[in-house]
Design a protein around this motif. Structure first.
Motif: not given
Length: 186
Positions: A172-186
């Motif tokens: 869950a933490a990995t998926a959440a961190a991935g979402l944060v990365v996606a938001a920052v890059q997007g």
């Protein structure tokens, strides 16, 4: 490990400075540049650890088959990237890999390994393409050896973490961190 501590470890990877998927080429020897590339972007780091987490949570032959499929496909993708062949959706698929694999671990999804391997291989091709497209003009074999070794080490780290009782929280933490990365890059 409580959720707060897990997030404290994984979420800094999603900070804007670390979120740059490919912050530039590492100067120096091709092997060292290859070793550094998977570690230089949180999107790669998260996905590769997540593959290890999923392999550990699936158990059995998945423990070796998922990392082997990812690394093999990543090497093929690296060749495509080095040849500058057009491959659509590379960056979105790289971002999706940490989110989807992390979610699969968090949700304790246990599909048959023969269905997981093609998914893992597609993600491997995409990560490899990014590595290959940004590789050095010389010493490409050493560069590939470096990024394959670093990726294998990240998979092993994920497998080791996957042996913990809190593997679903780590997913869950990995998926959440991935979402944060996606938001920052997007």
């Amino acid at each position: 490990m409580p959720m707060r501590k897990t997030l404290a470890v994984l979420l800094p990877l999603a900070l804007p400075g670390a979120a740059l998927a490919h912050p530039g080429h590492v100067t120096g020897a091709p092997f060292a540049a290859g070793l550094a590339h998977p570690l230089g972007g949180s999107d790669h780091l998260l996905a590769m650890v997540a593959i290890g987490l999923w392999a550990a949570s699936l158990g059995g032959r998945a423990v070796w088959a998922l990392p082997l499929a990812f690394v093999s496909a990543m090497i093929a993708g690296g060749a495509l990237g080095a040849a500058h062949l057009a491959l659509p959706l590379v960056e979105p698929m790289i971002l999706a890999s940490s989110i989807l694999v992390g979610a699969a671990v968090a949700l304790a999804l246990r599909p048959p390994v023969h269905l997981v391997l093609p998914v893992v291989a597609v993600f491997g091709v995409m990560h490899g393409y990014a590595h290959g497209a940004e590789g050095p003009g010389h010493g490409f074999a050493a560069y590939v050896a470096g990024f394959a070794l670093a990726t294998g080490a990240l998979h092993l780290a994920g497998i080791a973490l996957g042996r913990l009782a809190l593997v679903r929280w780590l997913g869950a933490a990995t998926a959440a961190a991935g979402l944060v990365v996606a938001a920052v890059q997007g």
